[in-house]
Design an enzyme around this catalytic site. Structure first.
Site, PDB file in Angstrom:
ATOM      1  CG  ASP A 163     -59.435  27.001  18.681  1.00 22.67           C
ATOM      2  OD1 ASP A 163     -58.881  25.889  18.636  1.00 22.67           O
ATOM      3  OD2 ASP A 163     -59.547  27.650  19.732  1.00 22.67           O
ATOM      4  CG  ASN A 192     -59.122  35.964  27.788  1.00 22.04           C
ATOM      5  OD1 ASN A 192     -59.494  34.794  27.670  1.00 22.04           O
ATOM      6  ND2 ASN A 192     -58.732  36.689  26.755  1.00 22.04           N
ATOM      7  CG  HIS A 202     -59.978  32.298  25.393  1.00 24.77           C
ATOM      8  ND1 HIS A 202     -58.847  32.978  24.981  1.00 24.77           N
ATOM      9  CD2 HIS A 202     -59.554  31.022  25.590  1.00 24.77           C
ATOM     10  CE1 HIS A 202     -57.826  32.144  24.924  1.00 24.77           C
ATOM     11  NE2 HIS A 202     -58.228  30.954  25.288  1.00 24.77           N
ATOM     12  CD  GLU A 245     -59.417  36.009  22.939  1.00 25.26           C
ATOM     13  OE1 GLU A 245     -59.691  35.634  24.095  1.00 25.26           O
ATOM     14  OE2 GLU A 245     -58.251  36.081  22.532  1.00 25.26           O
TER      15      GLU A 245
HETATM   16  C1  F6R Z   1     -57.431  25.771  22.054  1.00 29.81           C
HETATM   17  C2  F6R Z   1     -58.498  26.498  22.708  1.00 29.81           C
HETATM   18  C3  F6R Z   1     -58.244  27.413  23.859  1.00 29.81           C
HETATM   19  C4  F6R Z   1     -57.497  26.746  25.012  1.00 29.81           C
HETATM   20  C5  F6R Z   1     -57.288  27.738  26.148  1.00 29.81           C
HETATM   21  C6  F6R Z   1     -56.490  27.143  27.301  1.00 29.81           C
HETATM   22  O1  F6R Z   1     -57.946  24.960  21.018  1.00 29.81           O
HETATM   23  O2  F6R Z   1     -59.584  26.349  22.287  1.00 29.81           O
HETATM   24  O3  F6R Z   1     -59.480  27.901  24.303  1.00 29.81           O
HETATM   25  O4  F6R Z   1     -58.235  25.650  25.461  1.00 29.81           O
HETATM   26  O5  F6R Z   1     -56.607  28.864  25.659  1.00 29.81           O
HETATM   27  O6  F6R Z   1     -55.199  26.910  26.862  1.00 29.81           O
HETATM   28  P1  F6R Z   1     -54.124  26.210  27.812  1.00 29.81           P
HETATM   29  O7  F6R Z   1     -54.648  24.851  28.099  1.00 29.81           O
HETATM   30  O8  F6R Z   1     -52.856  26.176  26.994  1.00 29.81           O
HETATM   31  O9  F6R Z   1     -54.016  27.059  29.035  1.00 29.81           O
END
Ligand code: F6R
Length: 243
Positions: A67, A136, A138, A143
């Site tokens: 992303d 959440n 994701h 989302e």
């Molecule tokens: C980032 C991504 C997100 C993160 C997720 C966890 O490229 O795809 O799905 O992997 O938000 O983020 P952290 O590791 O910062 O808790």
């Protein structure tokens, strides 16, 4: 599904890096699907350390990231391109033209989404997709929703995600509200998935993802359907798991 319980964050990072390293050793031109965020930072650090010791060669590896924020240039410090360059790509011998992220500055975002899906296909698909997990549920920026979005698409970030990501920005108002993300189908088509989760604050969502109903309300729950899922999580995140 294979669940590997790590002692702590450092141990989780080492185990995850081992899985990625094995993939690159088995296939020197592997296509790695990569993630950003805090969870995977230790994994990148470990891979960099092994690269510096001469144990891994990334010269033929291709990468596609999950992303990118919409409206941030590659040079912007909070862009995911910048994160990848600073934390990983600049520190290893990867060829820069082999590294790919969605372009959040594209003027035609629909066309950019299609281009990204075509790109993944032209690389022969993803051999190993690294994932973190949002609070959440994701994965990527898929989302919670009423249906699973399949292909790369443009997404409005949820308030909880904006809050969680504010730590990387000056304040909440500077966090982009939209992002481009690989869809659930693009992720699920990866030949193998490696999900990394750390910390007590992710225990309950990890339990929902791995043992709850498969629902777009908890996007990560779709991973239960993947034929080759490896979960590497620390004891805090797996406090509910008896295996
Ligand atoms: C980032 C991504 C997100 C993160 C997720 C966890 O490229 O795809 O799905 O992997 O938000 O983020 P952290 O590791 O910062 O808790």
């Amino acid at each position: 599904m294979r669940i590997i319980k790590a002692k702590d964050y450092v141990d989780m990072s080492r185990k995850a890096a081992n899985v990625i390293s094995a993939q690159v050793i088995l296939k020197s031109n592997a296509v790695l699907g990569l993630a950003t965020g805090s969870t995977v930072l230790g994994t990148y650090d470990q891979l960099v350390e092994w690269y510096q010791k001469g144990d891994i060669d990334f010269s033929c590896v291709r990468t596609v990231n999950l992303d990118e924020y919409i409206g941030l240039s590659e040079q912007a410090e909070q862009s995911y391109r910048h994160y990848m360059e600073v934390n990983f790509f600049h520190k290893i011998n990867i060829t820069s033209t082999n590294t790919h992220l969605p372009n959040g500055m594209a003027t035609n975002l629909d066309e950019e989404c299609k281009r990204y899906d075509r790109l993944i296909e032209s690389l022969g698909g993803i051999d190993l997709q690294l994932l973190g997990l949002g609070h959440n549920g994701h994965i990527g920026f898929n989302e919670p929703n009423e249906a699973f979005e399949k292909l790369t698409h443009c997404v409005e970030l949820k308030e909880s995600t904006i809050q969680a990501n504010t730590r990387f920005f000056e304040d909440e108002t500077s966090v982009p509200r939209r992002a481009l993300t690989m869809g659930i189908k693009s992720i699920m088509q990866a030949k193998r998935i490696l999900l990394c989760v750390s910390g007590v604050q992710k225990a309950s969502v990890l339990q929902q993802v791995l043992t709850g109903p498969v629902t777009p309300a908890v996007p990560g729950s779709i991973l239960q359907m993947h034929p080759n899922l490896t979960v590497v999580a620390d004891e805090e995140a797996l406090s509910w798991y008896q295996g």
